[in-house]
Design a protein around this motif. Structure first.
Motif, short mmCIF file in Angstrom:
data_model
loop_
_atom_site.label_atom_id
_atom_site.label_comp_id
_atom_site.label_asym_id
_atom_site.label_seq_id
_atom_site.Cartn_x
_atom_site.Cartn_y
_atom_site.Cartn_z
N TRP A 97 0.84 -1.20 0.00
CA TRP A 97 0.00 0.00 0.00
C TRP A 97 0.87 1.25 0.00
CZ3 TRP A 97 -0.91 4.50 2.47
CH2 TRP A 97 -2.12 5.15 2.21
N THR A 104 -4.48 1.45 -5.10
CA THR A 104 -4.06 0.66 -3.92
C THR A 104 -5.01 -0.49 -3.63
OG1 THR A 104 -5.25 2.16 -2.43
CG2 THR A 104 -2.92 2.65 -2.86
N ALA A 140 -3.49 -3.86 -2.58
CA ALA A 140 -3.02 -3.93 -1.19
C ALA A 140 -4.19 -4.15 -0.24
CB ALA A 140 -2.26 -2.67 -0.83
N VAL A 141 -5.32 -3.52 -0.52
CA VAL A 141 -6.50 -3.68 0.33
C VAL A 141 -7.00 -5.13 0.27
CG1 VAL A 141 -8.90 -2.98 0.68
CG2 VAL A 141 -7.15 -1.27 0.12
N ASP A 186 0.81 3.88 -3.02
CA ASP A 186 0.36 5.23 -2.69
C ASP A 186 1.43 6.26 -3.05
OD1 ASP A 186 -1.59 7.06 -1.29
OD2 ASP A 186 0.17 7.35 0.01
#
Length: 363
Positions: free
Chosen positions: A40, A50, A53-54, A44
């Motif tokens: 993330w 992102t 990554a989540v 970012d």
């Protein structure tokens, strides 16, 4: 784990396989959590989407939920083992019943019961093992961290002694390396980026990271040297990382590394270090085989073998702890160490010379 004797209504666990399963899940959860955080941050910083990554973070949460349930069950299995009650013996081994009914589990992110010991990531799961309040032979109590590590050593004691016997080294040296890394070199989490993950320069920088108990570095010259010399089978970096992320795999590598150092020192003929725990741990922490052998060649005759790094000094100061964990020499007669057999490249079969058959008779 399934039922012994094919009983569909029985759910049980077999040790130490269940401990290895729980430990590997715990490390996987921590790795995913760290990976989600790092990815993330990278995305970012670049102004990129992102969402990947989540998604990894959500996966990490699901794995963590599973880990906390496994750890709760692991604690109950070890409590039964300590009491000697509840086991089911079969031809396949001893199984401990683990109910599939809902059981209280620690919430993800919360500490386990009984005040967790401040241990490095690779042995943090020792907090879920039954912790006996032990006393030293001088009557003083062991610390919370020492008791937690001693519980972990007790679970893996058979493997440690077996691997030490194969290499004709003291099992206390293996214990000292694992214990020092867990209690003195405390790291909150291993960076999760594995070899071959395709994350460019970050991956290259971290491919030499350490992993399981004893923090064996996955891509340092030392592990390659012991594989090239036949002490361990040759592995790709990804295969080695997978093996070293297990408790048993790390124990095997540590024993092989120390056995290789002992063999090299035997060939020099000046020092016997097989049951000298400070010297074995000094070499394990401080050098590799080729550097050590070069040092021995240049070392003047009569000059003593001095130890001085942190792990060796700790081993020298903590003999009572090591004696509590395993004997210095659990056998009456020194075993003959395994002879390493370097893996040979596969023999290439000669290409057969084509032989023409009979020429067809024209019509």
């Amino acid at each position: 784990m399934t039922s012994p004797s094919g009983n569909p209504d029985f759910s049980g666990a077999k040790l130490p396989a269940f401990d290895n399963l729980t430990s590997s899940h715990g490390r996987a959860a921590a790795a995913l959590e760290q990976l989600a955080q790092d990815l993330w941050a990278q995305l970012d910083r670049m102004g990129a989407d992102t969402s990947a990554a989540v998604e990894i973070r959500d996966l990490a949460r699901r794995v963590r939920d599973r880990v906390t349930d496994l750890q709760a069950r692991q604690g109950r299995v070890h409590a039964m083992q300590a009491s000697g009650k509840g086991s089911v013996c079969t031809a396949a081994g001893i199984f401990w019943p683990v109910s599939e009914a809902a059981v209280p589990s620690p919430r993800p992110g919360t500490p386990p019961p009984n005040d967790p010991a401040a241990l490095s990531y690779e042995l943090w799961d020792a907090n879920f093992l039954p912790r006996t309040e032990r006393l030293r032979s001088d009557g003083k109590p062991f610390s919370r961290e020492e008791n937690a590590v001693l519980s972990w050593i007790s679970v893996h004691r058979t493997t440690i002694i077996e691997e030490a016997r194969k290499r004709n080294i003291s099992p206390q040296a293996i214990v000292a390396a694992i214990s020092w890394e867990a209690m003195e070199n405390v790291q909150p989490v291993r960076h999760p980026i594995p070899a071959g993950s395709g994350l460019g320069s970050i991956n290259q920088r971290l491919a030499r990271w350490a992993t399981g108990p004893g923090k064996v570095h996955t891509d340092f010259p030392l592990v390659k040297q012991i594989e090239e010399r036949g002490y361990m089978p040759r592995k790709s970096l990804a295969e080695r990382e997978a093996l070293l992320s297990t408790d048993e795999g790390s124990i095997k590598y540590i024993a092989a590394i120390m056995g290789a150092f002992a063999d090299s020192t035997d060939r020099d003929g000046r020092f016997d270090i097989r049951y000298d725990v400070p010297r074995l741990t000094h070499l394990y922490q401080g050098t590799d085989l080729e550097r050590w052998e070069d040092h021995l060649r240049r070392k003047p005759r009569g000059e003593p073998f001095r130890t001085g790094n942190d792990m060796a000094e700790w081993a020298g100061r903590n003999r009572l702890f090591l004696d509590e964990a395993v004997p210095l020499q659990p056998w009456d007669k020194n075993p003959v160490p395994l002879t390493p057999k370097p893996e040979q490249p596969p023999t290439r079969m000669p290409t057969p010379t084509p032989t023409p058959g009979a020429r067809p008779t024209p019509r």
